[in-house]
Motif scaffolding. Structure first.
Motif, PDB file in Angstrom:
ATOM      1  N   ILE A  63      15.020  92.889  61.752  1.00  0.00           N
ATOM      2  CA  ILE A  63      15.527  93.276  60.429  1.00  0.00           C
ATOM      3  C   ILE A  63      16.391  92.186  59.791  1.00  0.00           C
ATOM      4  N   PRO A  64      17.355  91.585  60.518  1.00  0.00           N
ATOM      5  CA  PRO A  64      18.128  90.492  59.892  1.00  0.00           C
ATOM      6  C   PRO A  64      17.264  89.311  59.451  1.00  0.00           C
ATOM      7  N   MET A  65      16.208  89.015  60.230  1.00  0.00           N
ATOM      8  CA  MET A  65      15.373  87.864  59.906  1.00  0.00           C
ATOM      9  C   MET A  65      14.456  88.117  58.712  1.00  0.00           C
ATOM     10  N   VAL A  66      14.147  89.379  58.421  1.00  0.00           N
ATOM     11  CA  VAL A  66      13.266  89.685  57.291  1.00  0.00           C
ATOM     12  C   VAL A  66      14.054  90.205  56.081  1.00  0.00           C
ATOM     13  N   MET A  67      15.366  89.979  56.067  1.00  0.00           N
ATOM     14  CA  MET A  67      16.173  90.445  54.937  1.00  0.00           C
ATOM     15  C   MET A  67      15.718  89.880  53.599  1.00  0.00           C
ATOM     16  N   PRO A  68      15.275  88.598  53.506  1.00  0.00           N
ATOM     17  CA  PRO A  68      14.731  88.132  52.217  1.00  0.00           C
ATOM     18  C   PRO A  68      13.545  88.976  51.739  1.00  0.00           C
ATOM     19  N   SER A  69      12.659  89.352  52.666  1.00  0.00           N
ATOM     20  CA  SER A  69      11.521  90.204  52.299  1.00  0.00           C
ATOM     21  C   SER A  69      11.993  91.587  51.887  1.00  0.00           C
ATOM     22  N   ILE A  70      12.997  92.105  52.581  1.00  0.00           N
ATOM     23  CA  ILE A  70      13.536  93.426  52.244  1.00  0.00           C
ATOM     24  C   ILE A  70      14.141  93.403  50.845  1.00  0.00           C
ATOM     25  N   THR A  71      14.859  92.317  50.524  1.00  0.00           N
ATOM     26  CA  THR A  71      15.463  92.199  49.189  1.00  0.00           C
ATOM     27  C   THR A  71      14.392  92.167  48.106  1.00  0.00           C
TER      28      THR A  71
END
Length: 280
Positions: A193-201
């Motif tokens: 989850i921390p590593m895909v935060m740009p995608s989540i945003t």
């Protein structure tokens, strides 16, 4: 070469700027001006000040449409992103036919909103017909009908963005977490989850703007409800402008308010994205 580009750049940009000014800037400025006028056509506009905005904010249908849109947007953002992330996690594993599944999940996004609306109207009305109900029987049926339609259309698109983010996670990082004794839940919470935060945003704000601006699906799926309780903001503005005689200026005022809300969402998205980049 750089000097030549700087010298002739304005010449190449000029046609685009002229087209943008004629196609967007001028109509937008006229729209803002007309929101302060009473008019039937642009040639008979009469300045009346803030009366249109007063009518817009005191219109109970507009207030209900805003609350309906806000509730729908919040729920759709959560559902679409949770489902898209779950599907992306599943389809990044080594399973047979994962590329076919990705294609199948993405395909609904290629279908136009009006077509989707009418197709799902037939499907959902057929199911509700067994209980002597329709999508226009009450606003709650229209709400969940729109939610199902939106999830079916958008999950596949957001899934692609999440897959790209998950595949960019270094394999060594996952292996290091496993060596340290982390279980799958801990890896998901502390690494994935921390590593895909740009995608989540990106996905969060895409679903936010797509849900907030929803029009085609709302028009096709629930238009015709006698009480207009399933109207979202975009459809309410359309109905005000074209369906209520003498309310053209009010419809234009509602459109300006709608633009301001969407602009605030876009500015917030840009600010948070830049902040994430600075922190990284």
């Amino acid at each position: 070469m750089e000097k030549a580009i700087k010298r002739y750049a304005p010449i190449f940009v000029l046609p685009t700027m002229i087209a943008f000014t004629i196609g967007f800037i001028v109509p937008f400025a006229m729209g803002v001006y007309l929101s302060f006028c009473k008019f039937t056509t642009v040639t008979d506009a009469k300045w009346i000040g803030l009366d249109n905005y007063v009518k817009a904010f005191t219109d109970p249908e507009f207030g209900h449409a805003f609350l309906f849109t806000a509730c729908f947007t919040i729920l759709s953002v959560v559902l679409i992103n949770v489902l898209a992330f779950a599907v992306a996690m599943f389809l990044t594993k080594k399973i047979r036919g994962r590329n076919i599944f990705r294609t199948v999940f993405f395909m609904p996004n290629l279908i136009g909103g009006i077509i989707l609306g009418y197709v799902w109207q037939l499907l959902l009305n057929g199911i509700l017909g067994m209980f002597q109900r329709t999508l226009t029987y009450a606003s709650v049926y229209g709400f969940f009908g729109l939610l199902i339609l939106m999830c079916w259309q958008q999950v596949g698109y957001m899934m692609i963005i999440y897959i790209a983010g998950i595949q960019n996670i270094p394999g060594e990082l996952i292996e290091a977490a496993k060596i340290d004794g982390a279980n799958p839940k801990q890896i998901l919470r502390s690494v994935t989850i921390p590593m895909v935060m740009p995608s989540i945003t990106i996905c969060t704000f895409l679903t936010l703007t797509n849900s907030f601006k929803l029009f085609d699906q709302n028009l096709a799926l629930t238009n015709g409800e006698p009480s207009n309780m399933s109207q979202m903001l975009a459809l309410n503005i359309f109905e005000t402008f074209y369906g209520r005689t003498g309310w053209e200026g009010v419809g234009q005022a509602k459109a300006v308010i709608f633009f301001v809300l969407v602009a605030l969402i876009a500015v917030t998205q840009n600010y948070l994205t830049r902040r994430k980049e600075v922190q990284q």
